[in-house]
Design a protein around this motif. Structure first.
Motif, PDB file in Angstrom:
ATOM      1  N   ARG A  19      -0.895  -5.677  -0.784  1.00  0.00           N
ATOM      2  CA  ARG A  19      -1.464  -4.644  -1.649  1.00  0.00           C
ATOM      3  C   ARG A  19      -0.424  -4.334  -2.737  1.00  0.00           C
ATOM      4  O   ARG A  19       0.270  -3.324  -2.699  1.00  0.00           O
ATOM      5  N   TYR A  20      -0.325  -5.243  -3.696  1.00  0.00           N
ATOM      6  CA  TYR A  20       0.768  -5.202  -4.659  1.00  0.00           C
ATOM      7  C   TYR A  20       0.665  -4.020  -5.628  1.00  0.00           C
ATOM      8  O   TYR A  20       1.689  -3.461  -6.030  1.00  0.00           O
ATOM      9  N   GLY A  21      -0.526  -3.647  -5.985  1.00  0.00           N
ATOM     10  CA  GLY A  21      -0.676  -2.478  -6.860  1.00  0.00           C
ATOM     11  C   GLY A  21      -0.130  -1.223  -6.201  1.00  0.00           C
ATOM     12  O   GLY A  21       0.611  -0.445  -6.825  1.00  0.00           O
ATOM     13  N   ALA A  22      -0.482  -1.026  -4.936  1.00  0.00           N
ATOM     14  CA  ALA A  22       0.011   0.141  -4.202  1.00  0.00           C
ATOM     15  C   ALA A  22       1.526   0.064  -4.022  1.00  0.00           C
ATOM     16  O   ALA A  22       2.220   1.085  -4.053  1.00  0.00           O
ATOM     17  N   MET A  23       2.047  -1.150  -3.852  1.00  0.00           N
ATOM     18  CA  MET A  23       3.497  -1.324  -3.716  1.00  0.00           C
ATOM     19  C   MET A  23       4.212  -0.868  -4.986  1.00  0.00           C
ATOM     20  O   MET A  23       5.185  -0.109  -4.926  1.00  0.00           O
ATOM     21  N   PHE A  24       3.722  -1.313  -6.149  1.00  0.00           N
ATOM     22  CA  PHE A  24       4.350  -0.924  -7.412  1.00  0.00           C
ATOM     23  C   PHE A  24       4.255   0.593  -7.618  1.00  0.00           C
ATOM     24  O   PHE A  24       5.206   1.219  -8.089  1.00  0.00           O
ATOM     25  N   ASP A  25       3.111   1.165  -7.276  1.00  0.00           N
ATOM     26  CA  ASP A  25       2.942   2.615  -7.431  1.00  0.00           C
ATOM     27  C   ASP A  25       3.944   3.380  -6.569  1.00  0.00           C
ATOM     28  O   ASP A  25       4.464   4.425  -6.978  1.00  0.00           O
ATOM     29  N   ALA A  26       4.208   2.882  -5.358  1.00  0.00           N
ATOM     30  CA  ALA A  26       5.137   3.563  -4.457  1.00  0.00           C
ATOM     31  C   ALA A  26       6.580   3.442  -4.930  1.00  0.00           C
ATOM     32  O   ALA A  26       7.369   4.379  -4.798  1.00  0.00           O
ATOM     33  N   LEU A  27       6.921   2.304  -5.518  1.00  0.00           N
ATOM     34  CA  LEU A  27       8.313   2.048  -5.895  1.00  0.00           C
ATOM     35  C   LEU A  27       8.740   2.721  -7.180  1.00  0.00           C
ATOM     36  O   LEU A  27       9.901   3.092  -7.332  1.00  0.00           O
ATOM     37  N   ASP A  28       7.830   2.880  -8.115  1.00  0.00           N
ATOM     38  CA  ASP A  28       8.249   3.331  -9.440  1.00  0.00           C
ATOM     39  C   ASP A  28       7.309   4.397  -9.986  1.00  0.00           C
ATOM     40  O   ASP A  28       6.155   4.099 -10.294  1.00  0.00           O
ATOM     41  N   PRO A  29       7.777   5.634 -10.108  1.00  0.00           N
ATOM     42  CA  PRO A  29       6.909   6.709 -10.623  1.00  0.00           C
ATOM     43  C   PRO A  29       6.512   6.525 -12.075  1.00  0.00           C
ATOM     44  O   PRO A  29       5.581   7.152 -12.556  1.00  0.00           O
ATOM     45  N   ARG A  30       7.222   5.649 -12.808  1.00  0.00           N
ATOM     46  CA  ARG A  30       6.904   5.449 -14.231  1.00  0.00           C
ATOM     47  C   ARG A  30       5.673   4.588 -14.429  1.00  0.00           C
ATOM     48  O   ARG A  30       5.139   4.490 -15.512  1.00  0.00           O
ATOM     49  N   GLY A  31       5.246   3.918 -13.370  1.00  0.00           N
ATOM     50  CA  GLY A  31       4.098   3.033 -13.495  1.00  0.00           C
ATOM     51  C   GLY A  31       4.465   1.613 -13.116  1.00  0.00           C
ATOM     52  O   GLY A  31       5.606   1.314 -12.792  1.00  0.00           O
ATOM     53  N   ARG A  32       3.501   0.742 -13.155  1.00  0.00           N
ATOM     54  CA  ARG A  32       3.722  -0.636 -12.742  1.00  0.00           C
ATOM     55  C   ARG A  32       4.549  -1.395 -13.777  1.00  0.00           C
ATOM     56  O   ARG A  32       4.304  -1.284 -14.981  1.00  0.00           O
ATOM     57  N   PRO A  33       5.512  -2.183 -13.303  1.00  0.00           N
ATOM     58  CA  PRO A  33       6.372  -2.913 -14.239  1.00  0.00           C
ATOM     59  C   PRO A  33       5.637  -4.100 -14.845  1.00  0.00           C
ATOM     60  O   PRO A  33       4.723  -4.657 -14.232  1.00  0.00           O
ATOM     61  N   PRO A  34       6.042  -4.519 -16.030  1.00  0.00           N
ATOM     62  CA  PRO A  34       5.406  -5.702 -16.627  1.00  0.00           C
ATOM     63  C   PRO A  34       5.842  -6.978 -15.915  1.00  0.00           C
ATOM     64  O   PRO A  34       7.028  -7.180 -15.672  1.00  0.00           O
TER      65      PRO A  34
END
Length: 202
Positions: A19-34
């Motif tokens: 669940r990569y979208g949820a992973m990015f959301d959990a790791l970075d409050p600024r949003g998903r990295p490019p």
């Protein structure tokens, strides 16, 4: 501790579940990295693989260093600041460490931090599981006895509202209990659990 349990561990769980979208959301409050190329994906995979290995066999310090060294995700502002102050307490604020008590507090924080870094990360995972309800038995606050290698629990009446011996004797027939007998059973049983949510002892 909050970073590990509330940010890193949920993110790694999302990664294991793809669940990569949820992973990015959990790791970075600024949003998903490019992620613009396969090289970006490989960099993420290498970093996450190292973290996965460190959390299984390494210490808290091993995992923390990997998080602090990487440049893929943020969400580490407070962690970086505490790390900086713990590593060089005398260089944080000259005025704050000018008196003996403040210097002693800074030294104690630094020592505590270094001790935390030496703890196997597996122990932090066990703590996370315990706090998440992964253990069937606990004291009311989930902490008493943790400083001892062996703990002896003595079961006796002790209180008119909590009849522990009767609760244990009735455990095998718990599904048959009714009315006041059932209420007394639940009341005594919940006293021996880390909450009073009515769940059963395995």
């Amino acid at each position: 501790m909050a970073f590990f349990m509330d940010t890193l561990e949920p993110a790694l769980l999302h990664h294991r579940n793809k669940r990569y979208g949820a992973m990015f959301d959990a790791l970075d409050p600024r949003g998903r990295p490019p992620i613009n190329s396969s090289a970006d994906k490989q960099e993420w995979m290498a970093s996450l693989t190292k973290l996965g290995e460190a959390r299984k066999t390494g210490t808290v310090g091993d995992v923390l260093d990997l998080c602090l060294e990487q440049q893929l995700f943020d969400g580490l502002g407070k962690v970086r600041e505490r790390h900086r102050k713990a590593v060089s307490p005398s260089g944080t604020d000259p005025q704050a460490v000018s008196d003996d008590r403040a210097a002693a507090r800074a030294a104690a924080r630094s020592k505590e931090y270094q001790q935390l870094r030496q703890v196997p990360y597996a122990e932090l995972l066990a703590l996370s599981e315990h706090l998440g309800g992964g253990t069937p038995f606990a004291t009311q606050h989930g902490v008493k006895g943790l400083e001892l290698n062996r703990v002896l629990a003595v079961v006796s009446k002790g209180h008119s509202r909590f009849q522990i011996p009767e609760m244990l004797a009735n455990f095998s027939r718990r599904d048959e209990l009714m009315d006041k007998e059932l209420e007394a059973f639940i009341r005594a049983r919940n006293l021996n659990r880390s909450g009073s949510d009515g769940g059963s002892i395995p």
